[in-house]
Write an enzyme that holds these catalytic residues in place. Sequence first.
Site, PDB file in Angstrom:
ATOM      1  N   CYS A 211       0.860  -1.137   0.144  1.00  0.00           N
ATOM      2  CA  CYS A 211      -0.080  -0.103   0.105  1.00  0.00           C
ATOM      3  C   CYS A 211       0.804   1.238   0.171  1.00  0.00           C
ATOM      4  CB  CYS A 211      -0.648   0.041   1.179  1.00  0.00           C
ATOM      5  SG  CYS A 211      -1.964   1.624   1.510  1.00  0.00           S
ATOM      6  N   CYS A 214       0.040   3.240   3.332  1.00  0.00           N
ATOM      7  CA  CYS A 214       0.347   2.996   4.651  1.00  0.00           C
ATOM      8  C   CYS A 214       1.521   1.858   4.713  1.00  0.00           C
ATOM      9  CB  CYS A 214      -0.558   2.497   5.545  1.00  0.00           C
ATOM     10  SG  CYS A 214      -1.361   0.835   5.224  1.00  0.00           S
ATOM     11  N   CYS A 233      -6.441  -2.323   0.635  1.00  0.00           N
ATOM     12  CA  CYS A 233      -5.564  -2.384   1.717  1.00  0.00           C
ATOM     13  C   CYS A 233      -6.362  -2.622   2.916  1.00  0.00           C
ATOM     14  CB  CYS A 233      -4.870  -1.178   1.888  1.00  0.00           C
ATOM     15  SG  CYS A 233      -3.724  -1.271   3.535  1.00  0.00           S
ATOM     16  N   CYS A 236      -5.437   0.262   6.093  1.00  0.00           N
ATOM     17  CA  CYS A 236      -5.922   1.594   5.923  1.00  0.00           C
ATOM     18  C   CYS A 236      -7.066   2.159   5.307  1.00  0.00           C
ATOM     19  CB  CYS A 236      -4.595   2.576   5.657  1.00  0.00           C
ATOM     20  SG  CYS A 236      -4.365   2.488   3.913  1.00  0.00           S
ATOM     21  N   ASP A 367      20.566  -0.208 -18.004  1.00  0.00           N
ATOM     22  CA  ASP A 367      20.409  -1.232 -17.299  1.00  0.00           C
ATOM     23  C   ASP A 367      19.573  -2.508 -17.880  1.00  0.00           C
ATOM     24  OD1 ASP A 367      20.577  -3.121 -14.942  1.00  0.00           O
ATOM     25  OD2 ASP A 367      19.390  -1.829 -13.812  1.00  0.00           O
TER      26      ASP A 367
HETATM   27 ZN   LIG Z   1      -3.051   1.053   3.345  1.00  0.00          ZN
END
Ligand SMILES: [Zn+2]
Lengths: 450, 261
Positions: A211, A214, A233, A236, A367
């Site tokens: 997330c 959070c 999520c 949160c 790269d």
């Molecule tokens: Zn979250």
Amino acid sequence: MRPRTLLAVAAAKAALTACHLSGRPGSSLPGRAALKIDPHIIAPLAADIRRGIIVTCGTNGKTTTNNLLCSMLEAQGYRVVSNRLGANMVEGVAAAFATAAKGPLGYLDADFACLEVDEASAARVLQDLYPDCMILTGLFRDQLDRYGEIDLTMKALEKAILEAPDMTLVINADDPLTAYLAKKSAHRIVSYGVSEKVTENVDVIREGRFCENCGAPLRYDFYHFSQLGVYCCPACGFERPQIDYDASGIRLSPQLSFDVKESGTAPVKISAPLNGFYNVYNILAVYSVLREMNLPTDRFSEILRSFRPQFGRGEVFHLGTNGGQRVLLNLAKNPAGFNQNISAMLQDRSPKDLIIVINDNAQDGRDVSWLWDVDFDRLADETIRSITVSGLRALDMQLRLKYVEIDSERAPDVEKAIDERLKDGCENLYVLVNYTALYEAHKYLEGLEK
Amino acid sequence: MNNNRGNDPYYNRYRLNIVHLYPDLLNLYGDRGNIQCMRMRCKWRGIDAQVTECNLDDHLSLASADIVLLGGGSDREQQIVCTRLQKIRQDLRDYVEDGGSLLAICGGYQLLGHYYDTADGRMEGLSLVDLYTEQGSPRLISNIVLKNESLPDALPYEIVGFENHGGRTNIGSNTPLGRVLYGHGNNGKDACEGVLYRNVIGTYLHGPLLPKNPHVCDLLLQRALYRKYGVSLTDFPALDDSLEREANRAVVSRFHSPLAP
Ligand SMILES: [Zn+2]
């Protein structure tokens, strides 16, 4: 128009003529010349656009989405300015505007501007451009060494979006990174996505699985590919936005077809002569923009049917005496793009030869470690009769294949590789190239077709 | 390559357990390439390589581990891992002091040390090796070539790779993995890259470090085999490394050419 802007327009046109004379595409150089004279040349020209400005950002699908949008608008009689060859840094945008300006006063005669813009250039371009809509196609791991890390790409794009004046963000809501970016801004959000499970998960790289809000791991109902899917999520409450344009009933072969659901209206059937699940997103993005801008969509599928993918985005060439040799050229520049290309290619069950060209010039990203995040083991498929590798990093590519026990040949350049397979191949050739190899491969194939 | 191992006396007699730490978080630079390299170079020799992916919520036991890979992630993800690893710090220390093999790359390399100071604050490391890292600017991004003078029993050819790091690492009096011939290295100043401590290799050379440096891969395998079985890699069938060497030389020769790499 200010004299300085006029002078810049003239410089761009002179540079374009010079490019054409020397056989180069002239997609960035004229812009560089113009910006040197007038660093804000984009602003006055953009002010001439009559109906709307639509910017497309995101690491994958920019060019196809933008070209599709241009085709839709042009087929309905609008005049469109765009950077459809994919020169998407600030120079490319300036070139698109400056070389399209007309007359002694440098007037831009256009209804729409459709521009794809690189994430790193977005902040700079949006200073001078006031888009009505911005499409965010999704953020995948891309050209790491140019930006440092995906977090820096996020930051560059976030800055551009937060600082831009009011616009409508049309987002791929299946990508949690994109959804987070959009939600953080105060712009109006329009979302598109796919709420049903379509493909078996094929790759394991899931950048952005955590997330952004959070840091907790996201919970997925299912994935489409990479980090795209239906997620939320648990910590949160951050979640996939409500989907305004939802695709369902998706069929991937023999060509794409699906229904778009939009609240309050009956589902609309869409079909397109394209392959690959990722094209569902490209088409959805364009459809959403047209609907949001109150532009007609009744001929949508009809126009799609005549859409010819350009410049190595699933572009098909017919070579040989009766056009019996089919060659498909596709850009594949990061793991998400490569895995999707492999999926699309394996849906074609007829025998085929494959050429992979990997360069590491500045525009490709220096790269090439991402090669190890592509599921190349899936190339051990009985329909793939031969694999030829080429490009500056041909050895890296060959080594990558060795470590999934797949043999390949090496060719000194893409032309030689193509010649060999046209001579002894199975008349069905796939050419997957990364960015700087595209122009060369495209030019050669185009020449052979003529 | 697809040898029939049915009659091979080595087959399945030797097994190495490779533990890939937190691939869900630390897999920014193609670390799968390093795992795949170890896996295949074992397979081609008839050694059974078991790869265990240890994700954030999994219980980690090092008791049966022979090689541990700690990869690189973005700073934010590294912070999550860092918090998690503190809980098993003593286990990791015991493993390293007992001669366990550990390959730590980029973020993982920084975590080996005492700390990593960034603009956002200090990230506590595991203090497995006496080194520390401070954030610097700009990021050091380049192809890189190391003179291989520290590896005791490896082939004498160069170590090549790609580096991309903001951190400047100071390894004090520890032995570096190699001397920087081209590129930046630990901190862009002392011409050192990486660190060697017991059977730990720490380095900024990310992603496909091992495929183009099979001598480094084999060193890890050799040490793990010796620790577990007391045998040497030379007791096993030799591999054809011509493609690996060619890819390695190609990077080195770019730096010798008049065109910049
Ligand atoms: Zn979250």
